[in-house]
Design a protein around this motif. Structure first.
Motif, PDB file in Angstrom:
ATOM      1  N   LYS A   1       0.850  -1.185   0.000  1.00 20.44           N
ATOM      2  CA  LYS A   1       0.000   0.000   0.000  1.00 20.44           C
ATOM      3  C   LYS A   1       0.885   1.233   0.000  1.00 20.44           C
ATOM      4  CE  LYS A   1      -3.457  -2.584   2.443  1.00 20.44           C
ATOM      5  NZ  LYS A   1      -3.706  -3.189   3.737  1.00 20.44           N
ATOM      6  N   LEU A   2       0.371   2.266  -0.608  1.00 26.08           N
ATOM      7  CA  LEU A   2       1.099   3.532  -0.697  1.00 26.08           C
ATOM      8  C   LEU A   2       0.238   4.625  -0.086  1.00 26.08           C
ATOM      9  CD1 LEU A   2       3.708   4.828  -1.844  1.00 26.08           C
ATOM     10  CD2 LEU A   2       2.386   5.379  -3.901  1.00 26.08           C
ATOM     11  N   GLY A   3       0.856   5.416   0.782  1.00 23.00           N
ATOM     12  CA  GLY A   3       0.135   6.514   1.413  1.00 23.00           C
ATOM     13  C   GLY A   3       0.838   7.835   1.167  1.00 23.00           C
ATOM     14  N   GLY A   4       0.063   8.898   1.247  1.00 28.91           N
ATOM     15  CA  GLY A   4       0.634  10.225   1.088  1.00 28.91           C
ATOM     16  C   GLY A   4      -0.127  11.223   1.936  1.00 28.91           C
ATOM     17  N   GLU A   5       0.549  12.302   2.302  1.00 27.07           N
ATOM     18  CA  GLU A   5      -0.118  13.348   3.066  1.00 27.07           C
ATOM     19  C   GLU A   5       0.416  14.706   2.655  1.00 27.07           C
ATOM     20  OE1 GLU A   5       2.037  14.143   7.234  1.00 27.07           O
ATOM     21  OE2 GLU A   5       1.103  12.158   7.151  1.00 27.07           O
ATOM     22  N   LEU A   6      -0.437  15.713   2.817  1.00 28.95           N
ATOM     23  CA  LEU A   6      -0.082  17.092   2.489  1.00 28.95           C
ATOM     24  C   LEU A   6      -0.736  17.998   3.528  1.00 28.95           C
ATOM     25  CD1 LEU A   6       1.272  19.009   0.409  1.00 28.95           C
ATOM     26  CD2 LEU A   6      -0.951  19.116  -0.750  1.00 28.95           C
ATOM     27  N   GLU A   7       0.043  18.949   4.055  1.00 30.41           N
ATOM     28  CA  GLU A   7      -0.476  19.861   5.069  1.00 30.41           C
ATOM     29  C   GLU A   7      -0.022  21.280   4.739  1.00 30.41           C
ATOM     30  OE1 GLU A   7      -0.587  18.627   9.263  1.00 30.41           O
ATOM     31  OE2 GLU A   7       0.622  20.414   9.685  1.00 30.41           O
ATOM     32  N   GLY A   8      -0.929  22.220   4.882  1.00 34.76           N
ATOM     33  CA  GLY A   8      -0.599  23.617   4.641  1.00 34.76           C
ATOM     34  C   GLY A   8      -1.171  24.511   5.718  1.00 34.76           C
ATOM     35  N   VAL A   9      -0.441  25.577   6.082  1.00 33.96           N
ATOM     36  CA  VAL A   9      -0.847  26.490   7.148  1.00 33.96           C
ATOM     37  C   VAL A   9      -0.599  27.926   6.711  1.00 33.96           C
ATOM     38  CG1 VAL A   9      -0.134  27.392   9.408  1.00 33.96           C
ATOM     39  CG2 VAL A   9      -0.623  24.967   9.143  1.00 33.96           C
ATOM     40  N   LEU A  10      -1.541  28.793   7.040  1.00 32.14           N
ATOM     41  CA  LEU A  10      -1.353  30.231   6.886  1.00 32.14           C
ATOM     42  C   LEU A  10      -1.874  30.901   8.152  1.00 32.14           C
ATOM     43  CD1 LEU A  10      -0.655  32.810   5.332  1.00 32.14           C
ATOM     44  CD2 LEU A  10      -2.960  32.727   4.336  1.00 32.14           C
ATOM     45  N   LEU A  11      -0.981  31.584   8.868  1.00 29.78           N
ATOM     46  CA  LEU A  11      -1.358  32.328  10.067  1.00 29.78           C
ATOM     47  C   LEU A  11      -1.099  33.806   9.805  1.00 29.78           C
ATOM     48  CD1 LEU A  11      -0.745  31.397  13.750  1.00 29.78           C
ATOM     49  CD2 LEU A  11      -0.181  33.700  12.963  1.00 29.78           C
ATOM     50  N   VAL A  12      -2.149  34.603   9.896  1.00 25.79           N
ATOM     51  CA  VAL A  12      -2.048  36.048   9.693  1.00 25.79           C
ATOM     52  C   VAL A  12      -2.126  36.709  11.063  1.00 25.79           C
ATOM     53  CG1 VAL A  12      -3.016  38.066   8.561  1.00 25.79           C
ATOM     54  CG2 VAL A  12      -3.168  35.816   7.454  1.00 25.79           C
ATOM     55  N   ALA A  13      -1.001  37.283  11.531  1.00 31.19           N
ATOM     56  CA  ALA A  13      -0.927  37.835  12.883  1.00 31.19           C
ATOM     57  C   ALA A  13      -0.649  39.327  12.848  1.00 31.19           C
ATOM     58  CB  ALA A  13       0.163  37.123  13.674  1.00 31.19           C
TER      59      ALA A  13
END
Length: 766
Positions: A620-632
């Motif tokens: 089995k093959l797995g993948g993940e992607l995560e993105g973040v944008l914090l406006v402070a």
């Protein structure tokens, strides 16, 4: 009727058949667990050689296969069904992905053992009654057999092939023979293997596997049909002796009644497929069917000598098509709920069919499994009763509510000093509305937490859930543990948070859940602004009184809490966070003045996608992607305080126990790939690689103040790798892993874990 009489009558029928009378052939199919799939190979071989089958009797697995053939399903169609992954999934108590209802899936915790109690706290009733959940199996039988039962007016003599099956009444210690009624109910009762599948009530009797008292129902064949010749398929004499270390083999030996087959079948033909197959090893369907086929072909000359009549493929196909074409689509007009109170019945009915509504079988199946996924419902058994006046069906379901009290034990045992114990308690109440009150606690040097939640759920046209919750948690990122020969150092970073909140949750299709929340709380972080500190140094302290308004969408079909191998996850978040900061510098701070009542406000947007693909049975093959944008609007008091509060990426189990400032940023993209090799069904070798890519890295100046590195966007990049061997035991995962972190001073680590490292819901770090 005694054996001598039966032998005489059989001999008389055989004599008449040789004078020209048409022979009637009876097929007797014994029980045998997964080995019973060999019956499919037997039927396939008989049909290929045009051997007619006029009557069928069966027990357990024999009832399952025999009923399918009697319902007009060909051996080739059976192969298609049994060789599909769906069959193995349902046999093991699973639910097909498209029917999982994420809205009612409980939040993951670190529990390894669950003990449920009724109001009287009877310990014996808290023990599990079966290894598998039969909800999918029960619905599938109702789906396949209900319109057939209605078509033949609930008389098994009118099936494609007349049929009988046997179950066991353990109260009277006698067999129960089914020749009328609901075909799905009769077969389900016959194959209720004790300890594997929950028993069902039929006409006030608690029924179990027919193999307890009659595993080879040839006597039923004589008594009900009196054929000229019998073909018997039996496994009990092929069983290996019970193993001292294998409780399943011991249970099988105790359950299966070794019926006498040699005398009854003296003038017939006995087929005995032999295969070294586990009782519940349904994953070897192709091998088992082939064994049945070969065992039958080895005796085909004898079968042809004994049976003179032949039925052509064309005639058999035409007969099967004539029988099946009369079946009509099923529509449901009403629900009758048994086994619960009136108010509980209202909650259940509202989840299935509304007043004056007529729904198809497909729509009912979606709603049925939404109800089945409700943790307040222990078990459902369905029957579809035909209404001859309207031509529609009434769904009659017997519901067993879940026991109201649940105590959970678990945690993590590790080769690193991150061991954590877990204790959880729940109280469930099913009424016109559903209630749940839960509390838990984690105990450990590294992580400690206590929390609780109260939920109320209503089944309107769109189900809704309203919750109130609160948590107090601590993370202790200690620098080292003292031995007799080293300096005692205090904790490097200690994070504390306490908060409460309310949320409103709504389902989005079967897979998704939308929640809107409001939270208010406090974070208290104690830390050193350098890794070079002494036990005599004092830590900095930063407190942040905050409020959060959040919108959260999540959908998941992942098959495990951690170390998933199937399914997918999509998680989207938008949070508005505002509050006041107060900081007090410690002895390692370059600054000496405290920061008081500084207002902060930021918007946090975060998305995560995770998906697994099956390349073959073992890969089995797995993948993940995560993105973040914090406006402070601005940073916190110093670099360390800012990085503690910043969104971070920790993709592996062990990485969640580290504080790595290089893995935190206000804007980043991260992800990776996972190759999973299934060495055995519960043993996986996982090779994983990830990359963390911030857009603008946050750096510290000489005063340890934070600043964006805007001149070098996308320049920083950090890699994480892991190789692990994971055994998914019945209690929880056992793993041995080697891990690599480019950003750490000690880049390599080796870890043994048993259990789960799972946190309670966090406050600001979403």
């Amino acid at each position: 009727m005694n054996v001598i009489s039966k032998k005489f009558i059989l001999s008389l029928f055989l004599f008449y058949s040789f004078l020209g009378y048409s022979q009637k052939v009876g097929l007797v199919l014994s029980g045998g667990g997964a080995l019973g799939l060999a019956h499919v190979g037997v039927l396939k071989a008989l049909e290929e050689n045009n051997i007619p089958i006029d009557y069928i009797t069966g027990t357990s697995a024999g009832a399952m296969i025999g009923s399918m053939y009697s319902a007009g399903i060909s051996p080739q169609q059976m192969e298609y069904l049994f060789f599909d992954d769906k069959f193995e999934l349902i046999s093991n108590g699973g639910i097909e992905t498209q029917y999982k209802y994420f809205f009612r899936k409980t939040e993951s915790d670190a529990s390894l053992v669950n003990l449920r109690f009724s109001n009287d706290f009877n310990v014996s009733k808290s023990l599990p009654t079966s290894l598998t959940n039969p909800i999918s199996l029960d619905f599938e039988y109702m789906k396949q057999y209900s319109n057939i039962s209605a078509q033949v007016d609930y008389n098994f003599d009118s099936l494609f092939v007349p049929f009988r099956c046997v179950a066991s009444d353990i109260n009277t210690k006698s067999q129960v023979v089914f020749g009328t009624g609901h075909l799905n109910q009769a077969v389900r009762a016959s194959m209720t293997y004790p300890g594997y599948i929950r028993p069902i009530m039929v006409h006030g009797k608690l029924l179990f596997d027919g193999g307890l008292y009659n595993n080879f129902p040839s006597d039923i064949m004589y008594d009900e049909f009196m054929p000229d010749i019998i073909i018997g398929v039996n496994f009990t004499d092929t069983m290996v002796p019970p193993d001292q270390d294998d409780p399943i083999s011991q249970l099988k030996t105790m359950i299966l009644n070794r019926a006498e087959t040699s005398i009854i079948c003296e003038n017939g033909i006995l087929i005995e497929p032999k295969a070294s197959i586990g009782v519940f090893d349904f994953g070897k369907a192709e091998e088992i069917v082939q064994e049945g086929y070969e065992a039958t072909m080895a005796l085909m000359d004898s079968i042809k000598d004994a049976i003179h009549l032949r039925v052509s493929d064309t005639v058999l196909l035409q007969k099967r098509m004539e029988f099946r074409k009369k079946l009509k689509p099923m529509y449901f007009e009403e629900v009758i709920v048994e086994g619960v109170t009136e108010n509980q019945a209202k909650y259940i009915k509202s989840a299935l069919i509304r007043k004056k509504e007529l729904i198809s079988l497909d729509e009912l199946q979606k709603r049925y499994f939404r109800l089945a996924e409700d943790e307040k419902v222990k078990n459902i058994y369905p029957l579809a009763q035909y209404n001859a006046v309207t031509g529609n069906y009434v769904l009659v379901i017997r519901v067993k509510p879940e026991k109201p009290f649940n105590v959970k034990f678990g945690g993590l045992f590790s080769s690193r000093p991150i061991n954590t114990a877990y204790l959880g308690m729940e109280y469930l109440r099913l009424n016109k509305f559903a209630f749940k009150l839960s509390a838990n606690s984690y105990f450990g040097k590294f992580y400690g937490s206590v929390g609780g939640r109260f939920d109320i759920e209503a089944n309107y046209r769109l189900p809704i859930k309203l919750g109130v919750y609160g948590y107090i948690s601590r993370w202790d990122f200690f620098k080292s543990f003292a031995t007799f020969f080293e300096d005692v150092k205090p904790s490097y970073i200690v994070e504390n948070e306490r908060y409460w909140g309310v949320d409103l949750q709504l389902p989005v299709s079967n897979f998704g859940k939308l929640s809107i929340s409001y939270e208010i709380g406090l974070t208290e972080n104690n830390y050193y602004q350098t890794e070079q500190f002494l036990a005599s140094d004092t830590a900095d302290a930063t407190n942040f009184d905050a409020q959060v308004i959040g919108v959260n969408y999540k959908q998941s079909t992942l098959n495990r809490k951690i170390y998933a191998t199937e399914g997918g996850l999509l998680h989207l978040q938008a949070n508005y966070i505002f509050g006041k900061e107060n900081s007090v510098p410690g002895s390692t701070s370059p600054l000496v003045s405290p920061t008081e009542n500084i207002n902060h406000m930021w918007y946090l947007f975060k998305g995560r996608l995770e998906q697994y693909f099956k390349l073959s049975k073992h890969i089995k093959l797995g993948g993940e992607l995560e993105g973040v944008l914090l406006v402070a609007d601005n940073f916190l008091d110093n670099y360390t305080a800012t990085m503690i509060q910043a969104p971070s990426y920790y993709p592996t189990v062990e990485s969640k126990t580290f504080f790595i400032s290089e893995h935190a940023s206000h804007d980043y993209i991260a992800g990776g790939m996972k190759a999973i090799f299934s060495v055995r069904p519960s043993l996986d070798l996982r090779v994983e690689g990830f990359v963390f890519q911030p857009y603008t890295e946050i750096l510290a100046n000489e005063f340890n103040l934070p600043a964006y590195d805007i001149n070098n966007a996308w320049s920083a990049r950090y890699y994480i790798g892991s190789g692990s061997l994971v055994y998914s035991s019945p209690l929880g995962p056992i793993s041995l892993s080697a891990n690599y972190y480019e950003a750490r001073e000690n880049q390599w680590s080796f870890l043994f874990n048993f259990g789960y490292l799972i946190y309670n819901k966090r406050f600001l770090k979403k």
